[in-house]
Structures are given as C-alpha cells and as structure tokens.
Design an enzyme around this catalytic site. Structure first.
Site, mmCIF file in Angstrom:
data_model
loop_
_atom_site.group_PDB
_atom_site.id
_atom_site.type_symbol
_atom_site.label_atom_id
_atom_site.label_comp_id
_atom_site.label_asym_id
_atom_site.label_seq_id
_atom_site.Cartn_x
_atom_site.Cartn_y
_atom_site.Cartn_z
ATOM 1 N N LYS A 72 0.800 -1.278 -0.099
ATOM 2 C CA LYS A 72 0.067 -0.050 -0.004
ATOM 3 C C LYS A 72 0.887 1.233 -0.027
ATOM 4 O O LYS A 72 0.580 1.989 -0.791
ATOM 5 C CB LYS A 72 -0.922 0.094 1.336
ATOM 6 C CG LYS A 72 -2.000 -1.197 1.276
ATOM 7 C CD LYS A 72 -3.046 -1.027 2.338
ATOM 8 C CE LYS A 72 -2.273 -1.309 3.753
ATOM 9 N NZ LYS A 72 -1.654 -2.919 3.653
ATOM 10 N N ARG A 114 10.491 -0.208 9.007
ATOM 11 C CA ARG A 114 10.672 -0.616 10.256
ATOM 12 C C ARG A 114 12.274 -0.378 10.620
ATOM 13 O O ARG A 114 12.811 -1.026 9.533
ATOM 14 C CB ARG A 114 10.258 -1.990 10.431
ATOM 15 C CG ARG A 114 8.982 -1.805 10.876
ATOM 16 C CD ARG A 114 8.464 -1.169 12.005
ATOM 17 N NE ARG A 114 6.834 -1.419 12.523
ATOM 18 C CZ ARG A 114 5.970 -0.391 12.217
ATOM 19 N NH1 ARG A 114 6.296 0.830 11.551
ATOM 20 N NH2 ARG A 114 5.111 -0.453 12.683
ATOM 21 N N GLU A 170 13.093 2.033 19.601
ATOM 22 C CA GLU A 170 12.301 3.433 19.515
ATOM 23 C C GLU A 170 12.030 3.934 21.108
ATOM 24 O O GLU A 170 11.456 2.951 21.644
ATOM 25 C CB GLU A 170 11.170 3.489 18.722
ATOM 26 C CG GLU A 170 11.819 3.317 17.227
ATOM 27 C CD GLU A 170 10.430 3.425 16.229
ATOM 28 O OE1 GLU A 170 9.449 3.721 16.657
ATOM 29 O OE2 GLU A 170 10.844 3.115 15.080
ATOM 30 N N HIS A 229 9.607 8.634 14.336
ATOM 31 C CA HIS A 229 8.371 7.603 13.821
ATOM 32 C C HIS A 229 7.105 8.534 13.388
ATOM 33 O O HIS A 229 6.134 8.201 14.123
ATOM 34 C CB HIS A 229 8.135 6.683 14.773
ATOM 35 C CG HIS A 229 7.444 5.135 14.289
ATOM 36 N ND1 HIS A 229 7.561 4.092 14.586
ATOM 37 C CD2 HIS A 229 6.293 5.319 13.352
ATOM 38 C CE1 HIS A 229 6.889 3.260 14.061
ATOM 39 N NE2 HIS A 229 5.913 3.931 13.119
ATOM 40 N N LEU A 230 7.160 9.252 12.437
ATOM 41 C CA LEU A 230 6.130 10.338 12.141
ATOM 42 C C LEU A 230 5.148 10.015 10.956
ATOM 43 O O LEU A 230 4.309 10.552 10.683
ATOM 44 C CB LEU A 230 6.407 11.591 11.979
ATOM 45 C CG LEU A 230 7.134 12.489 13.440
ATOM 46 C CD1 LEU A 230 7.611 13.854 12.707
ATOM 47 C CD2 LEU A 230 6.166 12.669 14.333
ATOM 48 N N GLY A 231 5.627 8.850 10.463
ATOM 49 C CA GLY A 231 5.079 8.425 9.220
ATOM 50 C C GLY A 231 3.406 8.646 9.199
ATOM 51 O O GLY A 231 2.950 8.777 8.091
ATOM 52 N N ALA A 232 2.880 8.027 10.079
ATOM 53 C CA ALA A 232 1.436 7.899 10.157
ATOM 54 C C ALA A 232 0.828 9.217 10.915
ATOM 55 O O ALA A 232 -0.462 9.416 11.112
ATOM 56 C CB ALA A 232 0.931 6.597 11.092
HETATM 57 N N1 LIG Z 1 6.622 5.053 9.672
HETATM 58 C C1 LIG Z 1 5.403 4.789 9.662
HETATM 59 O O1 LIG Z 1 4.801 5.681 10.511
HETATM 60 C C2 LIG Z 1 4.619 3.893 9.038
HETATM 61 C C3 LIG Z 1 3.339 3.907 8.578
HETATM 62 C C4 LIG Z 1 2.765 3.173 7.839
HETATM 63 C C5 LIG Z 1 3.355 1.885 7.482
HETATM 64 N N2 LIG Z 1 4.550 1.807 7.979
HETATM 65 C C6 LIG Z 1 5.288 0.612 7.791
HETATM 66 O O2 LIG Z 1 5.610 0.601 6.298
HETATM 67 C C7 LIG Z 1 5.450 -0.776 5.746
HETATM 68 C C8 LIG Z 1 4.415 -0.990 4.701
HETATM 69 O O3 LIG Z 1 3.195 -0.947 5.139
HETATM 70 P P1 LIG Z 1 2.098 -1.228 4.029
HETATM 71 O O4 LIG Z 1 0.854 -0.700 4.679
HETATM 72 O O5 LIG Z 1 2.491 -0.690 2.820
HETATM 73 O O6 LIG Z 1 2.177 -2.711 4.097
HETATM 74 P P2 LIG Z 1 1.617 -3.612 2.911
HETATM 75 O O7 LIG Z 1 1.540 -4.943 3.476
HETATM 76 O O8 LIG Z 1 0.682 -3.089 2.175
HETATM 77 O O9 LIG Z 1 2.912 -3.790 1.919
HETATM 78 C C9 LIG Z 1 4.228 -4.639 2.347
HETATM 79 C C10 LIG Z 1 4.724 -5.031 1.162
HETATM 80 O O10 LIG Z 1 5.975 -5.617 1.350
HETATM 81 C C11 LIG Z 1 6.220 -6.657 0.549
HETATM 82 N N3 LIG Z 1 7.219 -7.730 1.023
HETATM 83 C C12 LIG Z 1 7.175 -8.441 2.079
HETATM 84 N N4 LIG Z 1 8.418 -9.166 2.293
HETATM 85 C C13 LIG Z 1 8.950 -8.430 1.320
HETATM 86 C C14 LIG Z 1 10.499 -8.515 0.993
HETATM 87 N N5 LIG Z 1 11.262 -9.635 1.549
HETATM 88 N N6 LIG Z 1 10.927 -7.787 0.077
HETATM 89 C C15 LIG Z 1 10.098 -6.861 -0.559
HETATM 90 N N7 LIG Z 1 8.948 -6.710 -0.232
HETATM 91 C C16 LIG Z 1 8.356 -7.526 0.576
HETATM 92 C C17 LIG Z 1 4.840 -7.407 0.692
HETATM 93 O O11 LIG Z 1 4.437 -8.194 -0.341
HETATM 94 C C18 LIG Z 1 3.854 -6.141 0.582
HETATM 95 O O12 LIG Z 1 3.438 -6.099 -0.711
HETATM 96 C C19 LIG Z 1 5.226 -1.700 7.172
HETATM 97 O O13 LIG Z 1 6.369 -2.014 7.523
HETATM 98 C C20 LIG Z 1 4.490 -0.620 8.044
HETATM 99 O O14 LIG Z 1 4.758 -1.015 9.286
HETATM 100 C C21 LIG Z 1 5.432 2.702 8.510
HETATM 101 O O1 LIG Z 2 2.947 0.588 11.109
HETATM 102 C C1 LIG Z 2 2.268 1.771 11.253
HETATM 103 O O2 LIG Z 2 1.292 1.963 11.182
HETATM 104 C C2 LIG Z 2 3.279 2.869 11.523
HETATM 105 O O3 LIG Z 2 4.448 2.543 11.960
HETATM 106 C C3 LIG Z 2 2.380 3.966 12.320
HETATM 107 O O4 LIG Z 2 2.489 3.391 13.701
HETATM 108 P P1 LIG Z 2 2.222 4.415 14.855
HETATM 109 O O5 LIG Z 2 0.740 4.688 14.760
HETATM 110 O O6 LIG Z 2 2.572 3.789 16.064
HETATM 111 O O7 LIG Z 2 2.859 5.856 14.519
#
Ligand SMILES: NC(=O)c1ccc[n+]([C@@H]2O[C@H](COP(=O)([O-])OP(=O)(O)OC[C@H]3O[C@@H](n4cnc5c(N)ncnc54)[C@H](O)[C@@H]3O)[C@@H](O)[C@H]2O)c1
Ligand SMILES: O=C(O)[C@H](O)COP(=O)(O)O
Length: 592
Positions: A199, A280, A309, A328-331
């Site tokens: 996503k 992550r 963290e 960790h501000l992504g969301a």
């Molecule tokens: N920083 C933040 O605040 C923040 C916010 C939202 C999401 N995230 C993180 O972002 C990441 C992605 O979130 P998402 O909602 O897109 O998840 P998602 O499940 O939609 O997408 C993850 C993708 O990673 C792929 N994947 C799995 N193993 C893999 C590998 N070995 N190599 C390459 N790709 C691989 C999966 O097939 C999937 O398409 C997660 O780790 C999530 O925790 C962080």
């Molecule tokens: O995996 C997530 O959804 C993001 O890392 C956001 O996490 P948080 O809501 O704790 O900021």
C-alpha cells in the site's frame, strides 16, 4: 475420494465474519446466526457485562467516542510493562500503536479475559502474534488509514535528503550561511527503487513518478500487472540494489526482512545511493548502515524508524551529519490519526460484538456470503465433534480424527477452515477446560496431539448446497456405545443440514435422524414392538420433552438404534430405567 492436503484460501479484505467469545459474554456459541447478529450484544448489556477497552496510546477522538458507545474505555497512556500486565486482566480489549509491546506476558497476565488486541496502525511487529493465537485472542489492525500519510512522509524525506533540507536548516539556525556545502542532487530522471510494493510502497511510487523519477520496485509477492498499471517495473532484489540512486523501504519487519540491509547488501549498492526508511528500523542493520555512511557507499539516509524506539541518546546514526531523522512520524497527520482511530475502533467493537473484522491478523477472513451459507454446517460440525468425543470410552484418548465433507462442489469452492475449527472445538471443549475458537483451534488441536485430517467426497449432482453430508470419525478408540463403531472400526457420526438445521443422520453403520438440539439418547435394542412407548413413558413421567425421535434398523426384527432428541436433561434415575428395559442392549446419553 480426495484428501485435502493443502488449503486453498481466498482472503477477502473487505468482508467480515462472525465469531463470538466466551468469557464475559454469556454464550459459548462461536458463531451467532448471521440473521441475529445483535443477540450477543443485547445479552451482554442486559447482564451489565459492558466490555472494557484499554487504550494504551493516544487515539483520535472519533475512535474513542465510537468505543464509548459500546464499552467502558480506559485511556491509560505510558504504562510500564508491569502496569500493563496488571491492568490487562480487567480488560476485554486493548488498543495500542507502535509504542507498546504486547508481549506473551501480557497475554498470560490477561488470564483469558483479553479477547482482542487492536493495533491502531499497520505494523504488528510489536504484538506477539503467536502468543495471542495460543491464548485465543484476536489481533486486528488498521491497515489502510495511514497509507497516504506514510507515503507522503516518505516523499518528504526523499526530497529532504536530496536537498539537505534538515542539515541546511540546522546550519542556518546555528548562524551559518553555507550555500556551497549544501548543494543537493536532482530527483528528476533518477532511479528510485521501492522495496516492498504494497500500500505505502505503491503510493510512494506513484508520487515519485510525478516528480519525474524512474521508479522500479522489488517485491517478491506483488503482482507485476499492478506495478505495470502505474508504470513501475518489478525487478529482482539484485537489480534494485545495484541500479538505484535512491532506495525507499516499504516492507514489513518479518524474520525474512530483518536486517535485509546489511554489510553484504551495502557492498553491492551503487556508490552514493540515498536510503529512506519509513518502514521499520529492524529491516536495516544499523551498524552496517553507519559503516556504509562513513565509507561514503551510502551518501545519505533518512530514517523515520529505528530498531529501538526512541533510539538511545548516544546513537551514532541519529547524530550522523548525513542522516536525517524523524521520530516515527510516518502515520502522524491529523487526518491519518482520525482515520486510524475510527478504523481500529470499528474493528475492535465489531470483534467484541461477535463479528470478526476483515482486518484480522491471526484468524482466517471469510467472506460474509460464505459465512452465511456455511453457518448451519458450522453448527453441525461442532455438534458432530461433541457427539463423537462423548462416544469415546474412558481412557481411550482421542488422537486420530478424520472429517469427510461430501459435496457436489469442486474442491476449490469449499473453504473448510471454519468447519475444521468447529470440529476441533466440539472435540476438545467437552473434555477439557480450554476455550477453543477460530483463532486458536489449530494450535490447541496440535497442542493436545490431535491429528485431524480432512477428505472430500465429490458427489454428482447439483452444487446448490455447499455440502451434502459431513462425517466425523475417531480411529483407534473404543466406544461406550459399541454400535457407534462402523465397519471401518472407527467411531462414526454423520450429519446433514435439513431445512437449515443440523441433523444427525448416521451413528456407526445405523441410519438415524434427529435434530441436533438439546441433548440426545442413543439406544440399541432388538427390534420389537413397544420399546418406543416404554422409553417415551419414562421420559414423560419426568416431564422431559422429546423433540425428535427416529429408529434405524439393520433389518426387521433385528437390531435397531433409536435416537431420541430431548429438550431437558433426564435424571440419572430415568436413564437407569431406560437401561433396564429388557430389549435395550446398550444406550448412551449425550449432551450437545
Ligand atoms: N513510519 C510509519 O509511521 C509507517 C506508517 C505506515 C506503515 N509503516 C510501515 O510501512 C511498511 C509497509 O506498510 P504497508 O501498509 O504498505 O504494508 P503492505 O502489507 O501493504 O505492504 C508491504 C509489502 O511488502 C512486501 N514484502 C514482504 N516481504 C518482502 C521482501 N522480503 N522484500 C520486498 N517486499 C516484501 C509485501 O509483499 C507487501 O506488498 C510496514 O512495515 C509498515 O509497518 C510505517
Ligand atoms: O505501522 C504503522 O502503522 C506505523 O508505523 C505507524 O505507527 P504509529 O501509529 O505507532 O505511529
């Protein structure tokens, strides 16, 4: 006859299935009938059993308000692990963000009360999923509401590193004016490798294309056509690594992705690559990244996430001049947080009401229409399991169980996960104190040494009904009702759904027919007139209502098995009298 050896599952992300819980709600039924989804809620409120939801991290107001319409909400932030373990035994649900570790100790401390953990966000690496499953606790997340926020933050960091925004800002604030030092690099025409094309990754890709970048992606599980649709080429890990000018990480943290970027991978990247991580912290070996930055292999890194963290004060990466960091501000946008709060509140309330949200992490997700169709068979399988296990003679032990599904539908058309879970529930609950549900059925089954195999009989005919009959057999045991042992030497019970109701239609080799409600008496007698009347009299003297009765015999005048469905439980005395009828050779009383 074909043995099902692997599961062919369709997981739908936009549907719900029903599942109810035991401890605070006064029902043991695992699936409320879909037509009356509110029954359990009404019971819970009527008995004053309003569930308690512990919100352990800041959640948007809309979510809190929604939770309050259904539950007592305890917002207690910054709990220590010990405080969380103490509080949790008083809670039916727990909601966390990424800052709370929901460990095995938390599930153990809950002592069976915790039914659902809601992760207000995507990543579930802070929740011990195995422990949740073992404790029959559902884990749900909010996987969609913060996607755009995370993608936008990824783009913010991408543009920030390309133009040294953070470093230049700090420099000006320190009273300097270093225009030559902070000459950046352009994004247009550069290759961006998106690692993890889910996503967030795909939204980052879409936006980067808008900036004129050439976007490639690596994701072993993503469909190539989805990538192609937005002009992105899916490539191998090697190609992504060796050709990219910018690498943006968007995969989950799993055992396979842990420290995926390490000394060895950094040795293969294009010199001067820039890395952005909003996924992550654990997907990068932070010490290896530090070495790669120091040696100039990696020109710059932008990190929103860290292995630990918050990272320790002395963390050299955080202090590195070529590293841009955010906490960790992504969301963390107003919009995303309101969306996540609502998404998780809906999922948690739904789960507490007996609906299993589409965002369940540790339970199968079954489309609502499939559930509706399977609902009577779900009840049937649980009851067949309960009957079969009660037919086992004490001391036999139950290990080898075979479930046969007879259907005119093709094998791919029948999702038997629910049915398998219900057989396990039926087999285990009457003989133990454990609570079995869809979440923990396989685990509990394995833990108790149950070897449950499933097979399909493909019938000719119309595939209108999902199933014609279901048979449960227990091998290598003796029965307290010898007639329940079929020619194959196994305890055998078989059932069908008739007019939407589960019926028992075979015991051992005897055809019977009794609606599976209340309790039943199975009675083998030599086939002769008057027995039904005698049994009926004994029961009516006790005011026990017979709701169904059938007699199946081998041949006229030979042995017959009488099946009697009862609304009330007869006294021991009445059962003794039935056993004393001369023609009765054996009988057994079974609770459903
Ligand atoms: N920083 C933040 O605040 C923040 C916010 C939202 C999401 N995230 C993180 O972002 C990441 C992605 O979130 P998402 O909602 O897109 O998840 P998602 O499940 O939609 O997408 C993850 C993708 O990673 C792929 N994947 C799995 N193993 C893999 C590998 N070995 N190599 C390459 N790709 C691989 C999966 O097939 C999937 O398409 C997660 O780790 C999530 O925790 C962080
Ligand atoms: O995996 C997530 O959804 C993001 O890392 C956001 O996490 P948080 O809501 O704790 O900021």
């Amino acid at each position: 006859m074909s043995v099902i050896s692997s599961w062919n599952l369709t997981i739908s992300l936009n549907t719900t299935i029903s599942l109810s819980w035991r401890s605070s709600l006064p029902s043991r039924a695992i699936f409320p009938r879909p037509k009356k989804p509110k029954t359990l809620v009404v019971l819970a409120i009527a008995l004053g059993a309003k569930p308690t939801v512990l919100v352990a991290e800041k959640l948007g107001d809309a979510g809190i308000q929604l939770l309050r319409t259904f539950a007592n909400v305890d917002c207690s932030y910054n709990l220590s692990p010990e405080e969380l373990c103490t509080k949790i035994s008083l809670c039916d649900a727990l909601i966390v963000r990424s800052g709370t570790k929901v460990t095995r100790e938390v599930f153990e401390s809950a002592m069976g009360r915790l039914k659902v953990v809601g992760r207000a966000g995507v990543g579930i690496d802070n929740v011990d999923i195995s422990a949740a499953t073992e404790h029959g606790c559902l884990v749900v997340n909010a996987p969609t509401a913060n996607t755009i926020a995370a993608a936008e933050h990824g783009i913010a960091l991408l543009t920030a590193v390309s133009r040294n925004v953070a470093q230049a800002d700090a420099s000006v604030k320190a009273g300097k004016w270093e225009r030559n030092k902070y000459v950046g690099v352009s994004l247009v025409g550069k290759i961006l490798a998106v690692m993890g094309f889910g996503k967030v990754g795909s939204e980052v890709a879409r936006r980067a294309k808008g900036l004129g970048m050439q976007v490639i992606a690596h994701d072993p599980y993503a469909p190539a056509d989805r990538a192609r649709a937005i002009g992105v080429e899916l490539v191998s890990f090697e190609e992504a690594l060796t050709t990219a000018d910018f690498i943006s990480l968007h995969m989950p943290l799993t055992p396979a992705t842990s420290k995926m970027f390490n000394d060895e991978t950094f040795s293969r990247v294009k010199k001067g690559v820039r890395i952005i991580n909003v996924a992550r912290g654990g997907v990068i070996d932070e010490e290896a990244l530090l070495r790669a930055l120091d040696s100039g292999i990696v020109a710059q890194a932008a990190l929103d996430v860290f292995t630990e963290e918050p990272p320790p004060q002395e963390n050299k990466l955080v202090r590195h001049e070529n590293v841009t960091v955010t906490p960790h501000l992504g969301a963390s946008t107003t919009e995303a947080q309101e969306g996540v709060a609502l998404e998780i509140a809906e999922a948690v309330v739904g789960a507490l009401k007996g609906e299993l949200a589409a965002t369940a992490v540790n339970a199968p997700m079954v489309p609502a229409e499939v559930l509706l169709e399977l609902s009577p068979y779900v009840a049937l399988t649980e009851k067949l399991g309960r009957l079969a296990v009660q037919l086992v003679a004490g001391g036999s032990g139950v290990k080898f169980v075979k479930v046969t599904y007879a259907s005119a539908r093709g094998p791919d058309d029948l999702d038997t996960r629910l049915l398998r879970a219900m057989v396990t529930k039926g087999l285990i609950e009457p003989i133990s104190s454990v609570f079995v549900n869809l979440v923990n059925a396989d685990f509990i089954g394995k833990q108790r040494g149950l070897r449950l195999t499933e097979e399909r009989i493909v019938l000719d005919g119309s595939p209108e009904k999902p199933l014609e009959f279901i048979q449960v057999r227990i091998a290598n045991v003796e029965s307290k009702f010898a007639s329940a042992i079929s020619n194959s030497g196994e305890i055998t019970v078989e059932g069908r759904v008739k007019d939407g109701k589960p019926h028992l239609t075979k015991v051992g080799s005897f055809g019977v027919d009794v609606s599976l409600e209340g309790s039943i008496v199975l009675c083998r007698q030599s086939d002769q007139p008057g027995i039904i009347g005698k049994v009926g009299n004994i029961l009516s003297e006790e005011n026990v209502n017979v709701n169904f009765m059938s007699v199946g015999r081998i041949a006229p005048g030979k042995q017959a098995v009488m099946t009697i469905g009862l609304d009330e439980e007869p006294s021991r005395d009445a059962l003794k009298k039935i056993g004393e009828i001369t023609a009765v050779e054996e009988f057994v009383f079974l609770k459903l």
